[in-house]
Scaffold this motif. Structure first.
Motif, mmCIF file in Angstrom:
data_model
loop_
_atom_site.group_PDB
_atom_site.id
_atom_site.type_symbol
_atom_site.label_atom_id
_atom_site.label_comp_id
_atom_site.label_asym_id
_atom_site.label_seq_id
_atom_site.Cartn_x
_atom_site.Cartn_y
_atom_site.Cartn_z
ATOM 1 N N PHE A 8 -0.658 1.705 14.626
ATOM 2 C CA PHE A 8 -1.935 1.925 13.940
ATOM 3 C C PHE A 8 -1.997 1.100 12.660
ATOM 4 N N CYS A 9 -3.209 0.672 12.341
ATOM 5 C CA CYS A 9 -3.442 -0.024 11.080
ATOM 6 C C CYS A 9 -3.658 1.022 9.980
ATOM 7 N N PRO A 10 -3.035 0.829 8.794
ATOM 8 C CA PRO A 10 -3.183 1.809 7.710
ATOM 9 C C PRO A 10 -4.538 1.698 7.005
ATOM 10 N N ASP A 15 -10.857 1.305 7.010
ATOM 11 C CA ASP A 15 -12.049 0.584 7.458
ATOM 12 C C ASP A 15 -11.787 -0.240 8.713
ATOM 13 N N CYS A 16 -10.543 -0.628 8.900
ATOM 14 C CA CYS A 16 -10.188 -1.431 10.079
ATOM 15 C C CYS A 16 -9.994 -0.514 11.291
ATOM 16 N N GLY A 17 -9.128 0.476 11.139
ATOM 17 C CA GLY A 17 -8.918 1.443 12.225
ATOM 18 C C GLY A 17 -8.280 0.846 13.468
ATOM 19 N N VAL A 65 2.258 -6.548 12.033
ATOM 20 C CA VAL A 65 1.044 -6.897 11.277
ATOM 21 C C VAL A 65 -0.214 -6.692 12.121
ATOM 22 N N CYS A 66 -1.242 -6.096 11.507
ATOM 23 C CA CYS A 66 -2.521 -5.904 12.194
ATOM 24 C C CYS A 66 -3.204 -7.254 12.398
ATOM 25 N N PRO A 67 -3.502 -7.641 13.656
ATOM 26 C CA PRO A 67 -4.103 -8.951 13.907
ATOM 27 C C PRO A 67 -5.524 -9.055 13.354
ATOM 28 N N ARG A 68 -6.157 -7.913 13.071
ATOM 29 C CA ARG A 68 -7.542 -7.945 12.607
ATOM 30 C C ARG A 68 -7.628 -8.118 11.088
ATOM 31 N N CYS A 69 -6.736 -7.354 10.354
ATOM 32 C CA CYS A 69 -6.903 -7.370 8.886
ATOM 33 C C CYS A 69 -5.618 -7.709 8.135
ATOM 34 N N GLY A 70 -4.509 -7.858 8.840
ATOM 35 C CA GLY A 70 -3.260 -8.214 8.172
ATOM 36 C C GLY A 70 -2.498 -7.029 7.592
HETATM 37 ZN ZN LIG Z 1 -6.186 -3.610 10.436
#
Ligand SMILES: [Zn+2]
Length: 256
Positions: free
Chosen positions: A58-60, A63-65, A78-83
């Motif tokens: 999960f992304c912390p 807003d990204c979720g 690492v989250c590929p959407r927001c880092g």
């Molecule tokens: Zn994220």
């Protein structure tokens, strides 16, 4: 496997008695030691019977979720959407649970695609407030509890069956076509402490009170939860939970 509601009633009486003792202990006894001893390992096996486990991340960032299966990602940190730095707790868990709470989580699937199971272990940290009464969280999340019972699951590894609390729940959702729909799921759980095991939150509270008063210790308790979809027309999920939990249980035992 059978149901047992008398036990819950008896547990309540036991708890009322134990809380009385605990109140007395607050006044008369100080110096309760937290111990690091837990009754299980904080690790879910790769495989449970015919089910294969996958790590969920999960992304912390609220807003990204972002939610991912670890195997999907080139870099699972690492989250590929927001880092953001990925972990195995979702945003709500991260914000509500004390920082030293331990968690293990896997999503289990079978080759035939039937009966996927989401399994988690939550292990309380120094602050013992990590583990709440699950019913409170569930209803807060918009689920209605349709029924609640303890099932007794035979184990190959010992004489005494494993007792698991199973809640049948439903939740009103909006379907893909925009029409209202009902999502029916089950949520099953039990608690494990050092040499303790129970499906009842109240019995767990009583054990904690007793261990404080009698031995002056507070162990780390773990909470094991299984969830998945259920067919609202039958109780087939009870047998499925029994199949899964009876295979998972021996894999979680802490080495002595
Ligand atoms: Zn994220």
């Amino acid at each position: 496997m059978g149901t047992n509601s008398n036990k819950i009633f008896l547990a309540r009486i036991f708890v009322i008695a134990a809380l009385g003792v605990a109140a007395w202990a607050m006044v008369c006894k100080t110096g309760v030691d937290n111990t690091d001893e837990a009754g299980i390992v904080l690790h879910l096996p790769e495989q449970v019977g015919v089910w294969q486990g996958m790590d969920l991340l999960f992304c912390p960032n609220r807003d990204c979720g972002g939610q991912y299966f670890s195997a999907q990602l080139e870099d699972p940190t690492v989250c590929p959407r927001c880092g953001g730095r990925l972990g195995n707790m979702n945003w709500a868990e991260r914000s509500m649970l004390p920082a030293d709470t331990g968690m293990a989580r896997k999503f289990y699937v079978r080759g035939d695609g039937r009966d996927p199971v989401h399994a988690t272990i939550v292990l309380s940290g120094d602050d013992r407030s990590s583990i709440h009464r699950p019913q409170v969280c569930m209803t807060a999340a918009g689920h209605e509890i349709v029924s609640e019972r303890i099932i007794r699951i035979p184990l190959a590894t010992r004489e005494q069956p494993l007792e698991v609390m199973v809640m049948d729940m439903s939740r009103s959702v909006t379907g893909e076509d925009g029409a209202p729909a009902v999502n029916t799921i089950y949520y099953a759980y039990w608690f494990v402490g050092k040499n303790r095991e129970t499906a009842s939150h109240l019995v767990r509270m009583a054990y904690m009170a007793y261990d404080r008063v009698r031995f002056g210790v507070s162990h780390r308790w773990a909470y094991i939860a299984l969830s998945g979809g259920r067919d609202p027309r039958n109780d087939d999920h009870l047998q499925m939970i029994a199949d899964f939990a009876s295979r998972l249980h021996p894999a979680l035992l802490a080495p002595n």
